[in-house]
Design a protein around this motif. Structure first.
Motif, PDB file in Angstrom:
ATOM      1  N   ASP A  68       0.836  -1.201   0.000  1.00  0.00           N
ATOM      2  CA  ASP A  68       0.000   0.000   0.000  1.00  0.00           C
ATOM      3  C   ASP A  68       0.870   1.249   0.000  1.00  0.00           C
ATOM      4  O   ASP A  68       0.570   2.226  -0.689  1.00  0.00           O
ATOM      5  CB  ASP A  68      -0.930   0.028   1.215  1.00  0.00           C
ATOM      6  N   GLU A  84       2.381   1.695  -3.437  1.00  0.00           N
ATOM      7  CA  GLU A  84       1.330   2.186  -4.338  1.00  0.00           C
ATOM      8  C   GLU A  84       1.077   3.679  -4.091  1.00  0.00           C
ATOM      9  O   GLU A  84       0.915   4.454  -5.034  1.00  0.00           O
ATOM     10  CB  GLU A  84       0.035   1.399  -4.139  1.00  0.00           C
ATOM     11  N   ALA A  85       1.024   4.060  -2.831  1.00  0.00           N
ATOM     12  CA  ALA A  85       0.805   5.463  -2.492  1.00  0.00           C
ATOM     13  C   ALA A  85       1.952   6.332  -2.999  1.00  0.00           C
ATOM     14  O   ALA A  85       1.722   7.440  -3.506  1.00  0.00           O
ATOM     15  CB  ALA A  85       0.623   5.630  -0.981  1.00  0.00           C
ATOM     16  N   GLU A 104       3.821   5.687  -5.602  1.00  0.00           N
ATOM     17  CA  GLU A 104       3.661   5.758  -7.057  1.00  0.00           C
ATOM     18  C   GLU A 104       2.606   6.812  -7.421  1.00  0.00           C
ATOM     19  O   GLU A 104       2.801   7.609  -8.328  1.00  0.00           O
ATOM     20  CB  GLU A 104       3.254   4.399  -7.619  1.00  0.00           C
ATOM     21  N   ARG A 105       1.491   6.799  -6.703  1.00  0.00           N
ATOM     22  CA  ARG A 105       0.421   7.768  -6.967  1.00  0.00           C
ATOM     23  C   ARG A 105       0.892   9.192  -6.674  1.00  0.00           C
ATOM     24  O   ARG A 105       0.650  10.115  -7.457  1.00  0.00           O
ATOM     25  CB  ARG A 105      -0.801   7.423  -6.120  1.00  0.00           C
ATOM     26  N   LEU A 106       1.598   9.354  -5.556  1.00  0.00           N
ATOM     27  CA  LEU A 106       2.115  10.672  -5.207  1.00  0.00           C
ATOM     28  C   LEU A 106       3.099  11.160  -6.262  1.00  0.00           C
ATOM     29  O   LEU A 106       3.101  12.342  -6.625  1.00  0.00           O
ATOM     30  CB  LEU A 106       2.778  10.630  -3.822  1.00  0.00           C
ATOM     31  N   GLU A 107       3.897  10.260  -6.780  1.00  0.00           N
ATOM     32  CA  GLU A 107       4.861  10.637  -7.802  1.00  0.00           C
ATOM     33  C   GLU A 107       4.151  11.118  -9.074  1.00  0.00           C
ATOM     34  O   GLU A 107       4.610  12.052  -9.732  1.00  0.00           O
ATOM     35  CB  GLU A 107       5.784   9.460  -8.121  1.00  0.00           C
ATOM     36  N   ARG A 108       3.031  10.504  -9.393  1.00  0.00           N
ATOM     37  CA  ARG A 108       2.258  10.938 -10.567  1.00  0.00           C
ATOM     38  C   ARG A 108       1.603  12.297 -10.323  1.00  0.00           C
ATOM     39  O   ARG A 108       1.574  13.143 -11.203  1.00  0.00           O
ATOM     40  CB  ARG A 108       1.171   9.909 -10.905  1.00  0.00           C
ATOM     41  N   GLU A 109       1.060  12.491  -9.120  1.00  0.00           N
ATOM     42  CA  GLU A 109       0.279  13.691  -8.828  1.00  0.00           C
ATOM     43  C   GLU A 109       1.107  14.883  -8.347  1.00  0.00           C
ATOM     44  O   GLU A 109       0.766  16.027  -8.643  1.00  0.00           O
ATOM     45  CB  GLU A 109      -0.798  13.367  -7.792  1.00  0.00           C
ATOM     46  N   ARG A 133      -1.516  14.091   1.935  1.00  0.00           N
ATOM     47  CA  ARG A 133      -2.074  13.442   0.745  1.00  0.00           C
ATOM     48  C   ARG A 133      -2.068  11.916   0.863  1.00  0.00           C
ATOM     49  O   ARG A 133      -3.018  11.266   0.445  1.00  0.00           O
ATOM     50  CB  ARG A 133      -1.277  13.837  -0.496  1.00  0.00           C
ATOM     51  N   TRP A 185      -5.037   7.727   1.456  1.00  0.00           N
ATOM     52  CA  TRP A 185      -4.876   6.608   0.527  1.00  0.00           C
ATOM     53  C   TRP A 185      -4.519   5.342   1.290  1.00  0.00           C
ATOM     54  O   TRP A 185      -4.992   4.259   0.981  1.00  0.00           O
ATOM     55  CB  TRP A 185      -3.789   6.901  -0.491  1.00  0.00           C
TER      56      TRP A 185
END
Length: 184
Positions: free
Chosen positions: A122, A125-126, A128-133, A175, A179
């Motif tokens: 998790d 994954e978080a 990875e998402r933070l890196e995108r956003e 952020r 998640w």
């Protein structure tokens, strides 16, 4: 890395081209590297593979260590990058069907990260998402909460003033927290 001064000296000598110092340095940091890779990757075999990649990167790139910051700081950057790269590789293989999906096996210890991860998967994954956003928020979270660097050292590594670092870290935690809570 029990003897920090010795490790720093070995790193300086290895960066200057001393191969005996490099060998000794690699042997000295291996247990710490494996432990830190294990913070990112739930499967021991994956952590060991990432640790081998870290040691290989150290051997290949030690000449880039300039000694402006502590070797430990430089090392943590290599560990974080290699562990995250291994995770991306596993995720890509799982998506392609070449490997079974990574199972969530071990629950992250809340004492090792201030963001209270439901699991290491998790958390990855978080990240990875933070890196995108919000890519500028990833390094502060990784350096402070996963690598457990002191605030000043982490800010120096990121290359921003301490206040900026703390602000980015606060925003990253804000952020990521929902998640992780939603994943648990």
């Amino acid at each position: 890395m029990q003897d920090t001064a010795r490790t720093e000296e070995l790193a300086r000598r290895a960066a200057a081209g001393d191969t005996a110092a490099l060998e000794e340095l690699l042997a000295a940091v291996r247990p710490e590297v494996l432990r830190r890779c294990g913070r990112f990757l739930p499967c021991r075999e994956d952590a060991e593979e990432a640790a081998q990649n870290v040691l290989l990167q150290i051997a290949r790139r030690i000449s880039t260590f300039e000694g402006r910051s502590r070797f430990g700081t430089w090392l943590y950057t290599v560990v974080a990058n290699c562990a995250r790269q291994k995770y991306r590789e596993l995720k890509r293989r799982a998506a392609e069907g070449a490997a079974p999906p990574v199972e969530t096996v071990q629950v992250a210890d809340p004492r090792t990260t201030s963001v209270i991860a439901g699991s290491r998967i998790d958390l990855l994954e978080a990240l990875e998402r933070l890196e995108r956003e919000a890519p500028l928020l990833v390094e502060p979270l990784v350096y402070r909460d996963l690598c457990q660097l002191e605030y000043a050292e982490a800010a120096e590594r990121v290359g921003v003033p301490l206040g900026t670092f703390k602000s980015r870290l606060h925003e990253a935690r804000r952020r990521v927290r929902p998640w992780l809570l939603a994943a648990s």
